[in-house]
Structures are given as structure tokens and as C-alpha cells.
Write a protein that holds these residues in place. Structure first.
Motif, PDB file in Angstrom:
ATOM      1  N   SER A  77      44.278  33.469  14.579  1.00 24.14           N
ATOM      2  CA  SER A  77      42.984  35.089  14.161  1.00 24.14           C
ATOM      3  C   SER A  77      42.603  34.834  15.703  1.00 24.14           C
ATOM      4  O   SER A  77      41.637  33.367  15.103  1.00 24.14           O
ATOM      5  CB  SER A  77      42.016  34.689  12.784  1.00 24.14           C
ATOM      6  OG  SER A  77      41.454  33.404  12.856  1.00 24.14           O
ATOM      7  N   VAL A  78      41.809  35.689  15.543  1.00 27.74           N
ATOM      8  CA  VAL A  78      40.888  35.647  17.369  1.00 27.74           C
ATOM      9  C   VAL A  78      39.783  36.083  16.538  1.00 27.74           C
ATOM     10  O   VAL A  78      40.005  37.793  15.858  1.00 27.74           O
ATOM     11  CB  VAL A  78      41.345  35.726  18.970  1.00 27.74           C
ATOM     12  CG1 VAL A  78      39.694  36.423  19.543  1.00 27.74           C
ATOM     13  CG2 VAL A  78      42.175  35.252  18.886  1.00 27.74           C
ATOM     14  N   GLY A  79      38.008  36.104  16.944  1.00 19.77           N
ATOM     15  CA  GLY A  79      36.815  36.962  16.135  1.00 19.77           C
ATOM     16  C   GLY A  79      36.124  37.424  17.494  1.00 19.77           C
ATOM     17  O   GLY A  79      35.748  36.099  18.525  1.00 19.77           O
ATOM     18  N   ALA A  80      35.362  38.315  17.824  1.00 24.67           N
ATOM     19  CA  ALA A  80      34.285  38.433  18.524  1.00 24.67           C
ATOM     20  C   ALA A  80      33.082  38.612  18.240  1.00 24.67           C
ATOM     21  O   ALA A  80      33.212  39.341  16.634  1.00 24.67           O
ATOM     22  CB  ALA A  80      34.631  39.070  19.577  1.00 24.67           C
ATOM     23  N   SER A  81      32.078  37.857  18.596  1.00 19.22           N
ATOM     24  CA  SER A  81      30.975  38.164  17.660  1.00 19.22           C
ATOM     25  C   SER A  81      29.341  38.721  19.062  1.00 19.22           C
ATOM     26  O   SER A  81      28.871  37.289  19.643  1.00 19.22           O
ATOM     27  CB  SER A  81      29.939  37.578  16.248  1.00 19.22           C
ATOM     28  OG  SER A  81      29.974  35.756  17.209  1.00 19.22           O
ATOM     29  N   ALA A  82      28.627  38.938  18.651  1.00 23.17           N
ATOM     30  CA  ALA A  82      27.001  38.604  19.552  1.00 23.17           C
ATOM     31  C   ALA A  82      25.619  38.750  18.216  1.00 23.17           C
ATOM     32  O   ALA A  82      26.014  39.413  17.246  1.00 23.17           O
ATOM     33  CB  ALA A  82      27.005  40.209  20.588  1.00 23.17           C
ATOM     34  N   GLN A  83      25.102  37.509  18.745  1.00 25.17           N
ATOM     35  CA  GLN A  83      23.331  37.423  17.705  1.00 25.17           C
ATOM     36  C   GLN A  83      22.457  37.358  18.389  1.00 25.17           C
ATOM     37  O   GLN A  83      22.367  36.407  19.403  1.00 25.17           O
ATOM     38  CB  GLN A  83      24.309  35.985  17.146  1.00 25.17           C
ATOM     39  CG  GLN A  83      23.636  36.129  16.250  1.00 25.17           C
ATOM     40  CD  GLN A  83      23.670  34.338  15.683  1.00 25.17           C
ATOM     41  OE1 GLN A  83      24.678  34.250  14.968  1.00 25.17           O
ATOM     42  NE2 GLN A  83      23.111  34.583  13.894  1.00 25.17           N
ATOM     43  N   VAL A  84      21.561  37.609  17.832  1.00 27.47           N
ATOM     44  CA  VAL A  84      20.167  37.321  18.543  1.00 27.47           C
ATOM     45  C   VAL A  84      19.594  36.008  16.890  1.00 27.47           C
ATOM     46  O   VAL A  84      19.086  36.548  16.237  1.00 27.47           O
ATOM     47  CB  VAL A  84      19.191  38.555  18.949  1.00 27.47           C
ATOM     48  CG1 VAL A  84      17.724  38.311  19.281  1.00 27.47           C
ATOM     49  CG2 VAL A  84      19.895  39.539  19.321  1.00 27.47           C
ATOM     50  N   LEU A  85      19.276  35.334  17.967  1.00 31.62           N
ATOM     51  CA  LEU A  85      19.171  33.705  16.845  1.00 31.62           C
ATOM     52  C   LEU A  85      17.836  33.725  16.903  1.00 31.62           C
ATOM     53  O   LEU A  85      17.830  32.934  18.177  1.00 31.62           O
ATOM     54  CB  LEU A  85      20.083  33.259  16.519  1.00 31.62           C
ATOM     55  CG  LEU A  85      19.676  31.473  15.943  1.00 31.62           C
ATOM     56  CD1 LEU A  85      19.502  32.293  14.021  1.00 31.62           C
ATOM     57  CD2 LEU A  85      20.711  30.646  15.608  1.00 31.62           C
ATOM     58  N   GLY A  86      16.688  33.909  15.939  1.00 31.47           N
ATOM     59  CA  GLY A  86      15.435  32.923  16.152  1.00 31.47           C
ATOM     60  C   GLY A  86      15.304  31.895  15.095  1.00 31.47           C
ATOM     61  O   GLY A  86      15.622  31.924  14.122  1.00 31.47           O
ATOM     62  N   MET A  87      14.287  30.887  16.029  1.00 34.64           N
ATOM     63  CA  MET A  87      13.864  29.962  14.360  1.00 34.64           C
ATOM     64  C   MET A  87      13.015  29.606  15.567  1.00 34.64           C
ATOM     65  O   MET A  87      12.370  29.048  16.969  1.00 34.64           O
ATOM     66  CB  MET A  87      15.699  29.497  14.895  1.00 34.64           C
ATOM     67  CG  MET A  87      15.151  27.775  14.318  1.00 34.64           C
ATOM     68  SD  MET A  87      16.957  26.389  14.485  1.00 34.64           S
ATOM     69  CE  MET A  87      18.231  27.189  13.644  1.00 34.64           C
ATOM     70  N   GLN A  88      12.792  28.891  14.239  1.00 37.23           N
ATOM     71  CA  GLN A  88      11.268  27.448  15.055  1.00 37.23           C
ATOM     72  C   GLN A  88      11.025  26.427  13.957  1.00 37.23           C
ATOM     73  O   GLN A  88      11.383  26.369  12.425  1.00 37.23           O
ATOM     74  CB  GLN A  88       9.987  28.632  14.487  1.00 37.23           C
ATOM     75  CG  GLN A  88       8.564  27.466  14.513  1.00 37.23           C
ATOM     76  CD  GLN A  88       6.719  28.100  14.711  1.00 37.23           C
ATOM     77  OE1 GLN A  88       6.860  29.475  14.714  1.00 37.23           O
ATOM     78  NE2 GLN A  88       6.164  27.610  14.325  1.00 37.23           N
ATOM     79  N   LEU A  89      10.874  25.307  14.422  1.00 38.85           N
ATOM     80  CA  LEU A  89      11.541  23.577  14.088  1.00 38.85           C
ATOM     81  C   LEU A  89       9.761  23.524  13.591  1.00 38.85           C
ATOM     82  O   LEU A  89       9.158  23.379  14.540  1.00 38.85           O
ATOM     83  CB  LEU A  89      11.852  22.943  14.433  1.00 38.85           C
ATOM     84  CG  LEU A  89      14.196  23.341  14.973  1.00 38.85           C
ATOM     85  CD1 LEU A  89      14.767  22.741  15.835  1.00 38.85           C
ATOM     86  CD2 LEU A  89      14.347  23.327  14.096  1.00 38.85           C
ATOM     87  N   PRO A  90      10.255  22.916  12.533  1.00 38.35           N
ATOM     88  CA  PRO A  90       8.506  21.522  12.912  1.00 38.35           C
ATOM     89  C   PRO A  90       8.300  20.768  13.371  1.00 38.35           C
ATOM     90  O   PRO A  90       8.698  19.956  13.644  1.00 38.35           O
ATOM     91  CB  PRO A  90       8.579  21.253  10.895  1.00 38.35           C
ATOM     92  CG  PRO A  90      10.205  21.132  10.736  1.00 38.35           C
ATOM     93  CD  PRO A  90      10.748  22.630  11.624  1.00 38.35           C
ATOM     94  N   GLU A  91       6.838  21.139  14.006  1.00 37.79           N
ATOM     95  CA  GLU A  91       6.390  19.939  15.064  1.00 37.79           C
ATOM     96  C   GLU A  91       6.626  18.299  13.822  1.00 37.79           C
ATOM     97  O   GLU A  91       7.336  17.199  14.815  1.00 37.79           O
ATOM     98  CB  GLU A  91       5.648  19.765  15.489  1.00 37.79           C
ATOM     99  CG  GLU A  91       5.024  21.238  16.033  1.00 37.79           C
ATOM    100  CD  GLU A  91       3.377  20.598  16.661  1.00 37.79           C
ATOM    101  OE1 GLU A  91       2.816  19.801  16.303  1.00 37.79           O
ATOM    102  OE2 GLU A  91       3.383  21.464  16.989  1.00 37.79           O
ATOM    103  N   THR A  92       7.339  17.818  12.694  1.00 38.09           N
ATOM    104  CA  THR A  92       7.156  16.989  11.819  1.00 38.09           C
ATOM    105  C   THR A  92       8.565  16.505  12.144  1.00 38.09           C
ATOM    106  O   THR A  92       8.646  15.390  11.921  1.00 38.09           O
ATOM    107  CB  THR A  92       6.530  17.303  10.565  1.00 38.09           C
ATOM    108  OG1 THR A  92       7.770  18.294  10.035  1.00 38.09           O
ATOM    109  CG2 THR A  92       4.372  17.124  10.745  1.00 38.09           C
ATOM    110  N   LEU A  93       9.035  17.100  12.810  1.00 38.55           N
ATOM    111  CA  LEU A  93      10.568  17.383  12.517  1.00 38.55           C
ATOM    112  C   LEU A  93      11.597  16.454  14.142  1.00 38.55           C
ATOM    113  O   LEU A  93      12.253  15.836  14.235  1.00 38.55           O
ATOM    114  CB  LEU A  93      11.419  18.161  11.336  1.00 38.55           C
ATOM    115  CG  LEU A  93      13.767  17.814  11.510  1.00 38.55           C
ATOM    116  CD1 LEU A  93      12.755  16.819  11.381  1.00 38.55           C
ATOM    117  CD2 LEU A  93      13.760  18.882  10.449  1.00 38.55           C
TER     118      LEU A  93
END
Length: 484
Positions: A106-122
């Protein structure tokens, strides 16, 4: 070489652990019966045998009734019950397609806009504490090599079930045609009973005329008149019951045709011939390929065997291959740059070691399904032989009864004509003629009932012999499936 060492070690380790989950000691409990092991020759003794005795595809044409032929064509084209059987077959074919698709990459394609904020403590001050955006374009590939044939076995089981339902659709057509023929035969008998009841009414009315004349002339005390009035009322009730049965059977035929009750009003009195009794001399060998229910049962046995193969393959290691290639960047402008390439992938091995007996239970369930399918096949085979024997024996017995009844009818008709001749000569009265007619009408009723039963026995035999169409044998179909 050094890079492949961990994979080789992992593969060797999984193979060493393969004995932890074992299918040893689990076997099926039933075996298929051979048609030759079901003796039927003595039960069919006395029946005429012929290699050409198998019913034709349009077996109902042996009744030589054009209206019946037209009703069959209409029903086979329009009956909703056949649509249900066909839909089930199409669904099974689609499920087989799903099982086949599982064997392919199986072959698949995807497009994504990923937003993330990591804590400074980590994540620390460098990447933590701020909202980041990543733009992703990915192409994925997944493939599970069917090393032990598990997916193939599942596909073959689905194909077997699909073939069984295709044959079930054929059986539904045969069942519909047989039900139409039986209902049509019953309609013919109802018309005969209505005509005979009308003849009895006419006879009873003649007796009433004579009784009234005798009472008026003082030659009778009225007891005979009361008795004949009762007979006339009973004949009228029988005629009404026969007419009601005609209406009900017309409605039943309309339903079988896939039409409304008004369609039945256009059905005229049947004009049926009587098919001859004939039994194929290759019954034991050829019935397996002509009875749709036997062929379908054999397909289900084979599907269940593939289910066992799939359950056994689950005990062995599985290999999964996956790969992902894509582009990733925080800004859209950098997405197609040289530094945005994202790659991930590799093989994965898995093996059940301690699964609480789940795989062994699944194998037991698959083997039980196989035993159920085999037992159902054996029962279907026995029932088929019995149905053939029942139909032949019933037809043979009815032929004997019909011959005796026709002899009695011939004698009664001869006596009736003699009484008529004596009346013309002045040696017998009209009362003698009407009394002689009574026994003749009673024999006509018996003959009509026996004729209908004999026609029904012919239908039972045609259905028991598979209805004239040789279904593809499961053995040939299995060879075709295995070659794929």
C-alpha cells in the motif's frame, strides 16, 4: 555486514522462540463422506434408468404449458428474493477483494501543517517555550511479505465463501422455480375441484327436481328431499372453497413473480401434461456437481480448511516492511530545499511468545468451523440422496394408484353410459342416471388429487436432481484457486 548483524541476531532469536507458541496436538475431528458410500440403488429399484434422465435447464417445460413457461421467465427476471441472493454474493465477492488487497503493498501520500509548543522545563530554552510550525509532505509505503501464507489462506477462505454464496444464488433460483411449479400445480387442482364441485351441484339440483316431483305426487315422504338438499348445500360449499383457493393461489403466484395481487387475476386455468418418471444412471457420481447445496457445502469446507491454514500461520514470525519519504520545513519557502528531506523506514519482526492461549483457541475455533462445515456437507449429501429416493418412490407409488383409479374410472364411466342407454330405452329412470353419476364424480375427484400429487412428485424429483444445471465442481474450482 556489521550493520546486518543486529537483524540476523533478531531473526535467529525469534526463530528460537517459535516453540513457545505451538499448535501441536490440535486436529480436526470429521471427514468428508464419499457419495459412493451412501447406497441408494435398492431404494430406486424398479425406476427406469437413463444417462439422459437429468432434467434440462428449463425442466418445467416437461409440463408443456406455455403459460407456466412465461411465468417462470417473469419470476426469474423480477423476483425480489433473487435480488437478495445476488446481493449477498456480491458482498462476499467484495470481501474476497478486501482480503486480496491485504496481500499487496500500500502506498499513501499526505500533506500536513503541524504546530507545536514544547515546555521549557522539558525542552530547555533553545526549542522550548515558543510555538513552532512544521510543514510536511510525505509519501509512505507499507508491505507485509506473506512469508507463511497467512494472508493467502485468508484470501482463499474468502474466495471459497464467495463461491458458496454464488452457488446459493443458483439454489435460490431453483427453489423459486420449484415453488412456482408447485403452486401452479395446486392451482390446476383447484380449478379441477371447482369444476367437479359444479358438476356435483348440477347433479344434486337434478335430484332435488325429482324429489320435489315425487313429494308432490305423494310417492315420497320428503326424507330423500332433505338428504339431497344437504348434499346440494355441501357441493355448493365445496365449490366456494375451491374458488377461494383459486384466488389464494393466484395471489401466491403473483407474489412469487414479484408483482401485486392483480397480476394473479390474469392467470388462466393451467393446461399441464404429465412428465414421465426417469432416473439418471450416474446419480451417485454426477449428483455432487448438479446439486447446488452440495457444491456450496463443499466450498464452505474448503474455505474452512483455508481458515485453519491462516490460524496455523499466525504461530510463526511476521515480517513488516515500511518506508516513509518526505519533506519537512518550518517555512513553506524552505520546504523544497536540499535540507528538507525526511526519511524513515525499515523491517520489523514480530512473534507471539506468551499470548495466554489465544492463538491455540483461535486454531481450535477454526478447526471447529471446519468440522461444522464437513458435518453440514455430509448431512446435505444424505438429505439429497433421501430426497431423490423419496421423489422416485412417491412417483412410482402414485403411478400405480393412478393406473388403478383410471381402471375404476373406466368401469364407472362404462356403467354410467349403460344406465343412460337403459334410460333412453325406457328401462331406467333419471334417478338411476344421477345415482350412477355420483360414483363417477367421486372417482374424478380422486383422479384429480392423485394427478396433482404425481405432478408435485415430478417437481420434487427435478429439484432433488439439481434442476438441470451442472454447477462447477468444487474440485475444479479449488484447482483454479490454488493456482493463483
Amino acid at each position: 555486514m556489521f550493520r546486518m548483524t543486529p537483524l540476523i541476531i533478531a531473526l535467529g532469536g525469534t526463530l528460537l522462540l517459535a516453540g513457545c507458541a505451538s499448535s501441536n496436538g490440535l486436529v480436526t475431528q470429521t471427514t468428508l463422506r464419499d457419495a459412493a458410500s451412501v447406497p441408494v440403488a435398492r431404494s430406486l429399484a424398479g425406476a427406469p434408468l437413463s444417462a439422459a434422465a437429468w432434467p434440462s435447464e428449463r425442466w418445467w417445460q416437461a409440463f408443456a404449458d406455455p403459460q407456466l413457461d412465461a411465468l417462470m421467465d417473469e419470476a426469474l427476471a423480477n423476483a425480489p428474493s433473487l435480488d437478495v441472493a445476488d446481493a449477498r454474493a456480491r458482498k462476499a465477492q467484495a470481501q474476497a477483494g478486501i482480503a486480496e488487497a491485504a496481500r499487496k503493498p500500500s502506498v499513501g501520500a499526505s500533506a500536513q501543517v503541524l504546530g507545536m509548543q514544547l515546555p521549557e522545563t522539558l525542552a530547555g530554552n533553545d526549542i522550548g517555550g515558543s510555538f513552532k510550525v512544521a510543514n510536511l509532505l510525505m509519501l509512505s509505503l507499507k508491505y507485509n511479505p506473506d512469508v507463511w501464507g497467512q494472508d493467502k489462506a485468508k484470501w482463499q477462505a474468502a474466495v471459497g465463501n464467495a463461491h458458496a454464496l454464488e452457488v446459493d444464488a443458483h439454489a435460490a433460483r431453483l427453489s423459486l422455480a420449484a415453488n412456482i411449479a408447485r403452486t401452479y400445480v395446486a392451482l390446476a387442482q383447484a380449478f379441477d375441484q371447482a369444476a367437479l364441485a359444479q358438476a356435483e351441484i348440477t347433479r344434486a339440483d337434478g335430484l332435488l327436481v325429482l324429489d320435489r316431483q315425487r313429494v308432490k305426487a305423494g310417492l315420497d315422504n320428503g326424507i330423500g328431499l332433505a338428504q339431497h338438499q344437504s348434499q346440494a348445500a355441501l357441493a355448493s360449499q365445496q365449490q366456494q372453497a375451491a374458488q377461494h383457493q383459486i384466488e389464494q393461489l393466484r395471489n401466491a403466484l403473483a407474489l412469487l413473480l414479484g408483482a401485486g395481487p392483480d397480476r394473479g387475476l390474469a392467470i388462466t386455468p393451467p393446461q399441464l401434461a404429465q412428465p414421465k418418471l426417469m432416473v439418471p444412471d450416474t446419480l451417485s457420481s454426477d449428483l455432487l456437481a448438479r446439486r447446488a447445496d452440495i457444491v456450496a457445502a463443499r466450498w464452505r469446507v474448503e474455505a474452512a480448511q483455508h481458515g485453519i491454514d491462516a490460524s496455523k500461520a499466525a504461530f510463526y514470525p511476521s515480517l513488516n516492511l515500511s518506508a516513509l519519504a518526505g519533506l519537512a520545513a518550518g517555512n513553506l519557502g524552505d520546504l523544497f530545499g536540499n535540507k528538507s528531506l525526511l526519511l524513515n523506514g525499515g523491517p520489523a519482526l514480530s512473534l507471539p511468545i506468551f499470548e495466554g492461549g489465544q492463538l491455540r483457541s483461535q486454531l481450535r475455533a477454526s478447526q471447529a468451523d471446519h468440522d461444522i462445515a464437513v458435518a453440514s456437507y455430509n448431512q446435505t449429501l444424505l438429505a439429497a440422496m433421501r430426497e431423490v429416493a423419496d421423489a422416485v418412490q412417491t412417483a412410482h407409488a402414485l403411478d400405480t394408484q393412478l393406473a388403478s383409479t383410471r381402471q375404476a374410472q373406466t368401469a364407472a364411466n362404462s356403467a354410467y353410459r349403460q344406465v343412460q342407454q337403459r334410460q333412453h330405452a325406457g328401462l331406467a329412470s333419471q334417478l338411476d342416471v344421477l345415482n350412477a353419476q355420483k360414483s363417477l364424480l367421486q372417482l374424478d375427484q380422486q383422479l384429480a388429487a392423485l394427478t396433482a400429487a404425481r405432478r408435485a412428485a415430478s417437481i420434487d424429483l427435478d429439484q432433488a436432481l439439481g434442476g438441470g444445471v451442472a454447477v462447477n465442481s468444487s474440485a475444479n474450482a479449488q484447482n483454479t484457486t490454488a493456482s493463483k
